[in-house]
Design an enzyme around this catalytic site. Sequence first.
Site, PDB file in Angstrom:
ATOM      1  N   LYS A   5    -125.441   7.201 -76.158  1.00 41.89           N
ATOM      2  CA  LYS A   5    -124.173   7.218 -76.886  1.00 41.89           C
ATOM      3  C   LYS A   5    -124.081   8.504 -77.691  1.00 41.89           C
ATOM      4  O   LYS A   5    -124.955   8.808 -78.519  1.00 41.89           O
ATOM      5  CB  LYS A   5    -124.107   6.020 -77.837  1.00 41.89           C
TER       6      LYS A   5
HETATM    7  O1  G3P Z   1    -120.417  -0.510 -80.720  1.00 40.35           O
HETATM    8  C1  G3P Z   1    -119.225   0.122 -80.968  1.00 40.35           C
HETATM    9  C2  G3P Z   1    -118.110  -0.758 -81.451  1.00 40.35           C
HETATM   10  O2  G3P Z   1    -117.960  -1.857 -80.606  1.00 40.35           O
HETATM   11  C3  G3P Z   1    -118.156  -1.095 -82.913  1.00 40.35           C
HETATM   12  O3  G3P Z   1    -117.343  -2.167 -83.258  1.00 40.35           O
HETATM   13  O4  G3P Z   1    -116.692  -3.947 -84.836  1.00 40.35           O
HETATM   14  O5  G3P Z   1    -118.018  -2.001 -85.671  1.00 40.35           O
HETATM   15  O6  G3P Z   1    -115.628  -1.725 -85.043  1.00 40.35           O
HETATM   16  P1  G3P Z   1    -116.898  -2.468 -84.794  1.00 40.35           P
END
Ligand code: G3P
Length: 214
Positions: A83
């Site tokens: 990533k």
């Molecule tokens: O892993 C990346 C993404 O899915 C993060 O999600 O819930 O932290 O906005 P969130």
Amino acid sequence: MKFFIDTADINEIKKAQEVGILDGVTTNPTLVSKIGRPYREVLKEIAAAVKGPVSAEVIGVEYEAMIKEARELARLGDNINIKIPLIEEGLKAVKTLTAEGIKTNVTLCFNAVQALMAAKAGATFISPFVGRLDDISSEGMDVVEEILAIYNNYGFETEVIVASIRNPLHIKYAAMMGADIATIPFSVFKSIVKHPLTDKGLAQFLEDYKKIPK
Ligand code: G3P
């Protein structure tokens, strides 16, 4: 559409795997910080437990640091993809890593032009964060629709991971739009199979079965 789970918790991953429809895992530093164990130890354990792709995020924000870290993380498992944040240095790193055969997941994508640049750099995956856009009164799923149209126009092979999912509607619209992957938090993964009419109907069937003469 492939289902990934967005977690670094091995117990959640195992429970999701038991359902039999899990295709991969995405993690990020925030998710790993909740586990309370060393970063790479957690990622290695996940990679070993999962057959499909596992995303492991670099911490560096400069090209050289990202490349060094990415090469090390890639050695934690054959299924690891790296990533990389969607910044200029990140795009440079994606270009180099792609040439080396290391798969990348370009993360923190918030608009379609960013996604176009990631695809041009050779990203394996692009991760638009739909929930975080919704949180600031933007339509996250509109960005996914735009990315899919642009990738389709030019035949880019970069796979679209709908990330930052908050609810089942994000998954429904992702599938209707033809997104390649939805990466789903465990709480949402557990909830999407449920429907009150399914539970009510099942209870009724079981009750009525008892009335059938034996
Ligand atoms: O892993 C990346 C993404 O899915 C993060 O999600 O819930 O932290 O906005 P969130």
